[in-house]
Design an enzyme around this catalytic site. Structure first.
Site, PDB file in Angstrom:
ATOM      1  N   LYS A  44       0.841  -1.203   0.000  1.00 13.44           N
ATOM      2  CA  LYS A  44       0.000   0.000   0.000  1.00 13.44           C
ATOM      3  C   LYS A  44       0.877   1.254   0.000  1.00 13.44           C
ATOM      4  CE  LYS A  44      -0.360  -0.127   5.080  1.00 13.44           C
ATOM      5  NZ  LYS A  44      -1.190  -0.571   6.198  1.00 13.44           N
ATOM      6  N   ARG A 230       0.673 -10.857   6.858  1.00 12.93           N
ATOM      7  CA  ARG A 230       0.591  -9.641   6.036  1.00 12.93           C
ATOM      8  C   ARG A 230       1.660  -8.625   6.434  1.00 12.93           C
ATOM      9  NH1 ARG A 230      -4.567  -9.657   8.121  1.00 12.93           N
ATOM     10  NH2 ARG A 230      -4.002  -7.736   9.198  1.00 12.93           N
ATOM     11  N   TYR A 273      18.892  29.893   9.361  1.00 12.16           N
ATOM     12  CA  TYR A 273      17.844  30.749   9.924  1.00 12.16           C
ATOM     13  C   TYR A 273      17.835  30.742  11.444  1.00 12.16           C
ATOM     14  CZ  TYR A 273      15.594  30.768   5.278  1.00 12.16           C
ATOM     15  OH  TYR A 273      15.297  30.917   3.958  1.00 12.16           O
ATOM     16  N   CYS A 320      16.237  23.859   6.301  1.00 12.45           N
ATOM     17  CA  CYS A 320      15.431  24.781   5.505  1.00 12.45           C
ATOM     18  C   CYS A 320      14.582  24.002   4.502  1.00 12.45           C
ATOM     19  CB  CYS A 320      16.340  25.758   4.769  1.00 12.45           C
ATOM     20  SG  CYS A 320      17.574  26.507   5.854  1.00 12.45           S
ATOM     21  N   MET A 321      13.842  24.711   3.688  1.00  6.50           N
ATOM     22  CA  MET A 321      12.950  24.033   2.744  1.00  6.50           C
ATOM     23  C   MET A 321      13.716  23.164   1.741  1.00  6.50           C
ATOM     24  SD  MET A 321      10.032  25.611   0.213  1.00  6.50           S
ATOM     25  CE  MET A 321       9.248  26.569   1.498  1.00  6.50           C
TER      26      MET A 321
HETATM   27  C1  LIG Z   1      -0.572  -1.716   6.774  1.00  8.23           C
HETATM   28  C2  LIG Z   1      -1.211  -2.994   7.105  1.00  8.23           C
HETATM   29  C3  LIG Z   1      -0.431  -4.150   7.312  1.00  8.23           C
HETATM   30  C4  LIG Z   1       1.074  -4.133   7.382  1.00  8.23           C
HETATM   31  O1  LIG Z   1       1.473  -3.612   8.630  1.00  8.23           O
HETATM   32  P1  LIG Z   1       3.020  -3.551   9.049  1.00  8.23           P
HETATM   33  O2  LIG Z   1       2.998  -3.092  10.453  1.00  8.23           O
HETATM   34  O3  LIG Z   1       3.655  -2.552   8.129  1.00  8.23           O
HETATM   35  O4  LIG Z   1       3.575  -4.903   8.857  1.00  8.23           O
HETATM   36  C5  LIG Z   1      -1.096  -5.357   7.506  1.00  8.23           C
HETATM   37  N1  LIG Z   1      -2.447  -5.410   7.524  1.00  8.23           N
HETATM   38  C6  LIG Z   1      -3.221  -4.320   7.353  1.00  8.23           C
HETATM   39  C7  LIG Z   1      -4.694  -4.460   7.389  1.00  8.23           C
HETATM   40  C8  LIG Z   1      -2.636  -3.072   7.163  1.00  8.23           C
HETATM   41  O5  LIG Z   1      -3.405  -1.994   7.011  1.00  8.23           O
END
Ligand SMILES: *Cc1c(COP(=O)(O)O)cnc(C)c1O
Length: 390
Positions: A44, A230, A273, A320-321
């Site tokens: 993602k 995941r 700055y 800075c920027m």
């Molecule tokens: C972002 C996300 C993950 C991964 O999480 P990490 O902490 O980066 O491993 C897994 N499951 C869901 C639903 C997420 O939104």
């Protein structure tokens, strides 16, 4: 404009190099921890800002079975790039295009009865069976089917499966406290997920694949692996629990910028700055062409170091920027304009780690790597990048 634009006219010489070999290493490492559970690579937010398509390809080549994204739009981008593995999208707008997702065989995770109805309706319209997952709220109290709605959603799911509109390909939940492996919430959430799976099975619709663990749980709670894990941040080589070490992961992103100028500063003179830093002795400073518009946040001023030609130099004065200054100290002979300054990376060349920035900023490495932007160009390295690793 996000990094990776590749537009040399606007970039500042700063590069976020993304090591696809490190991605592959991390996937293999995660698979070791996952045991029999499959790995869904979470890509993602454009692969946590590393380049979603390229990271996805590297992860799949290294053995990841599926891809996880937030929005259907993110999944459709991966499909458009020719990636064919199963994908799951889990956060939707009120007008999300479920029909396009079904057409492209993107798995849709729903959290409400309304979303389920919309998926069923879209499946009928498209004339194909949707790959449905149920996201169960087991205690995060964010997204997911609430306990109060679960029986109704499971009934509606069973009816939708019977009608041929959907397949229940998965059921999953997300942990609130996975970075504290012994937190009782982890077991409580797993138990609620098991309960939901049982309730679906008793309706004759057992979910295909059950999953719960993010990176932290994958690495510390093998007992919560279910059918699939995941991981996100670990894929990018950052430890989800820095206090417990690196888990053998390799940081994927290296941020570098050019030394744009070098000059002498006399004792008692101040820099940048607000004159927040004054030279305690005659010294030489280097200007680095990267600033808060590029993700070197202003709060880092005076709290981080860059590595030039193998030596660390401290940031002095305000960021800075577009630029910041480092103190080269008495012996600046090893540094020249045009040199590469390393801001963070895996540490192979003595550079800091994104975790050092996270510590200095009292945040997490996720925010550091996803925050790099502006005029930084992304470059892929490693065997699968089509470019030789440096
Ligand atoms: C972002 C996300 C993950 C991964 O999480 P990490 O902490 O980066 O491993 C897994 N499951 C869901 C639903 C997420 O939104």
């Amino acid at each position: 404009m996000s990094i990776g634009c590749g537009d040399e006219r606007i970039d500042s010489g700063a590069v976020a190099s993304v090591d696809l070999d490190a991605v592959a290493h991390n996937v293999r490492e995660l698979q070791q921890f996952a045991g029999d559970a499959a790995v869904m690579a979470v890509v993602k937010a454009d692969g946590y800002n590393h380049g979603g398509v390229e990271v996805a390809r590297a992860a799949i080549a290294a053995g990841a079975h599926e891809l996880g994204v937030t929005t259907i739009g993110e999944a459709l981008e991966l499909r458009a790039a020719g990636i064919t593995v199963p994908m799951l999208a889990w956060l939707h707008r009120t007008d999300s295009d479920f029909a396009a997702a079904i057409d492209e065989q993107v798995g849709i995770a729903v959290s409400t009865a309304g979303q389920l109805d919309a998926v069923v309706e879209a499946a009928r319209r498209v004339g194909r069976t949707a790959d449905l997952s149920l996201k169960i709220d087991t205690g995060l109290n964010r997204n997911g089917v609430a306990e109060a709605d679960l029986d109704a959603v499971l009934d509606a799911t069973a009816a939708a499966v019977a009608s041929g509109s959907v397949r229940l390909t998965g059921m999953f939940s997300h942990l609130a406290c996975a970075d504290e492996p012994e937190h009782p919430a982890n077991d409580a959430q797993a138990e609620r997920l098991r309960d939901a799976v049982g309730r679906a099975a008793r309706r004759g619709t057992p979910p295909g694949v059950v999953h719960l663990s993010n990176s932290a749980a994958t690495l510390t709670r093998p007992d919560l692996g279910f059918d699939m894990v995941r991981p996100g941040i670990a894929l990018y080589g950052m430890s989800p629990i820095p206090d417990l070490g690196t888990f053998g992961l390799r940081p994927v992103m290296t941020l570098s910028a050019q030394v744009a100028n070098i000059k002498k500063v006399s004792e008692g003179e101040s820099v940048s700055y607000g004159y927040t830093w004054t030279a305690p002795a005659d010294t030489v400073v280097a200007l680095i062409a990267l600033g808060y518009a590029d993700g070197v946040v202003r709060r880092l001023g005076g709290r981080f170091e860059v590595t030039i030609a193998g030596r660390r130099y401290p940031s002095v004065g305000r960021v800075c920027m577009d630029q910041f200054v480092v103190d080269l100290g008495g012996d600046s002979s090893g540094v020249a304009v045009g040199d590469e300054a390393l801001l963070f990376g895996p540490g192979d060349r003595g550079e800091a780690n994104a975790q050092d920035w996270a510590d200095a900023l009292e945040t997490i490495s996720y925010e550091v790597v996803t925050g790099i932007r502006g005029r930084v160009r992304r470059r892929f390295v490693g065997a699968r990048s089509g470019e030789a690793a440096h």
